[in-house]
Write an enzyme that holds these catalytic residues in place. Sequence first.
Site: not given
Ligand code: NAD
Length: 482
Positions: A282, A150, A248, A462, A226, A230
Site C-alpha cells: 500500500c 499483500n 487502513e 493506529e 484493505g 471494501t
Molecule cells: P480487499 O479490500 O479486497 O480485502 C481485504 C480483506 O477484506 C480480505 O480479508 C477480504 O476477504 C475482506 N473483505 C472483502 N470484502 C469484504 C466485505 N464486504 N466485508 C468484510 N470483509 C471483506 O483488499 P485486498 O485486495 O486484499 O488488499 C489490497 C488493498 O489493501 C489495496 O488497496 C492496498 O492499498 C490495501 N492495503 C492498505 C494498507 C494500509 O495500511 N493502508 C496495507 C496493505 C494493503
Amino acid sequence: MEKILNYIDGELRASTTGRWLEVIEPATATSYGQLSDSGDEDLELAVAAAQSAFPAWSRTPAEDRGRMLRRLAQKIEAMSEPLALAESIDTGKPITLTRKVDIPRAARNLHFFADAATQFASEAHYMEAGAINYTLRMPLGVVACISPWNLPLYLLTWKIAPALAAGNCVIAKPSEITPVTAWLFSRLCQEAGLPPGVLNILHGNGPGIGQAIVAHPGISAISFTGGTATGASIARTVAPEFRKLSLELGGKNPSIVFADADWEPMMAGVVRAGYSNQGQICLCGSRVLVESSVYEKFRDEFVTRVGALQIGDPLNEDTEQGAVVSLAHRDKILDCVEKARQAGGKILTGGSALEPDAERCRDGWFIEPTVIDGLAADSDCNQEEIFGPVVSLIPFEDEAQALSIANGTRYGLAASVWSGNIGRCHRLAEQLQAGLIWINTWMMRDLRTPMGGVKNSGVGREGGLEAMRFFTEPRNVCIKYR
Ligand code: NAD
C-alpha cells in the site's frame, strides 16, 4: 493437499458449511491447498468462544498478557524459515523479502505490543474545585481484525497484537487469497498455550464471512486493512450502529525527486519504493514526480535499473521480482497499462505479461516491471491505485507544482521526498496530504508512530499505544472530595 482449517475456541476445525476454496500458488498457477469457507454457524461458534474467554482474558494481568504475546513472537522466530517459505509460495513474493521483512516484522509486532501491554497507562486530571478525574481504559470485548493478501502475517499480527494486549478477544479474518501463514500461526497459538477463544481465526471469502463478521452485533469494533471500496462498504454497515471502526486503505503515493537529492541512495530508494513486492504494498511510490532539470537523466537511469530487475521463481535467492498475487489481479494490472497506453502514455520499459525462465513457473502470473511517462497528472493511471509493478513518471517545475500534483488525488496514505534541502523537506512535510511522510528514505517504520492515511486512504490511524487506545473504551470517573 493441505486443508486449511478455522481456529475456533483453541481448536482447528473445518467449516460447518462443508465448503472449500482453492488456494493457488501465484508463481505456478497450481492449487496446493483447500481453505475452509466459513459461514454463519462458524461465526456464531467463534463469537461464543470469544465472549466466554473475555472475562478471564480481560482480567489477566497485563504482564501475563504481554508474556503470552512474547511467547507467540518467539514461536514465529523459531519457525521463521518455514514461515518465510510458506509466505513466498502463498503470495508469489521473493523469499528474500519474506525472510528479511515480512516474518521478522511480524514477530516484532508481537514483541512491541508485549512491551506495550505493560506500558499502557490512563490519565488523571486534578480540578481545583476539589475533584479528581481518572479515566479507565476498558477493553471493548470481542473485536474483529480483517486483513489483506499483500503482507498477510505482518498485517494480521499488526492488528491482533494491540487488541489482545489491551485485553480484548479477537475474531480475525485473513485474506482468502493468502491464508497459509495465518493457518500456521493458529498452530503456533495452540503450541504457545494461548487460552481457547482469546483469538479465533475464520477463513473464507470477503463478501461472505467477512461481511457477516462486520455485521455481527456481538462484535464491538472492527480494524480493517484493505481496499478503499471494501472500506467504504464496511463503513456503510457499521456506521448506523456506532461501532468503532479503523480503516487502513489504498494509496497512490508520490515519490518526489528534487535535483539536489543525493543521487545514488535516491535512485535505489525510488526503485525499491516502486517495485517492492511487485508494487503490491500500500505504501509503494507509484507516481514518481521529478524536477524537470534532471528529468531526462533520472528517466534514463530509472528505466535502465528497472529493466535490470531480476524476475523469476520467488523461491530463488537472486529473484528481485516474483509473481503478482492472482490471475484476476494480473489481468487488472495489464488492463490499467493498456488504458494508460490509450491515454497517450509511453511505455518506456515492460508493459506485458511474462513467462520466466524457470520451468516450474511457466504458467505463473508474472508481469514485466513497467515504467510509463507522458501522462497527465489527472489521468486514471496517475489517480487510481493499480497495486502492481507499474510506475508513472511526471515532471515538475518547482516546489509548488510538485506539491499540487502530489496532493491532487483522492488518496493520502504516504509520500517520500528526496532532496538535500532540509528546509524544503520540512516545508513539504507540513503541506503534503499524507499520513506517512518519508524524507530521503522509504518504508522505515517505528512502531511507536501512527500508521495510516488521510482522505480516501483511511481513518483511525493506529500505532504504538494509540493502537491499544483504539481497542479500549475510555470511561471517566469524577470523584468530589471537598
Ligand atoms: P480487499 O479490500 O479486497 O480485502 C481485504 C480483506 O477484506 C480480505 O480479508 C477480504 O476477504 C475482506 N473483505 C472483502 N470484502 C469484504 C466485505 N464486504 N466485508 C468484510 N470483509 C471483506 O483488499 P485486498 O485486495 O486484499 O488488499 C489490497 C488493498 O489493501 C489495496 O488497496 C492496498 O492499498 C490495501 N492495503 C492498505 C494498507 C494500509 O495500511 N493502508 C496495507 C496493505 C494493503
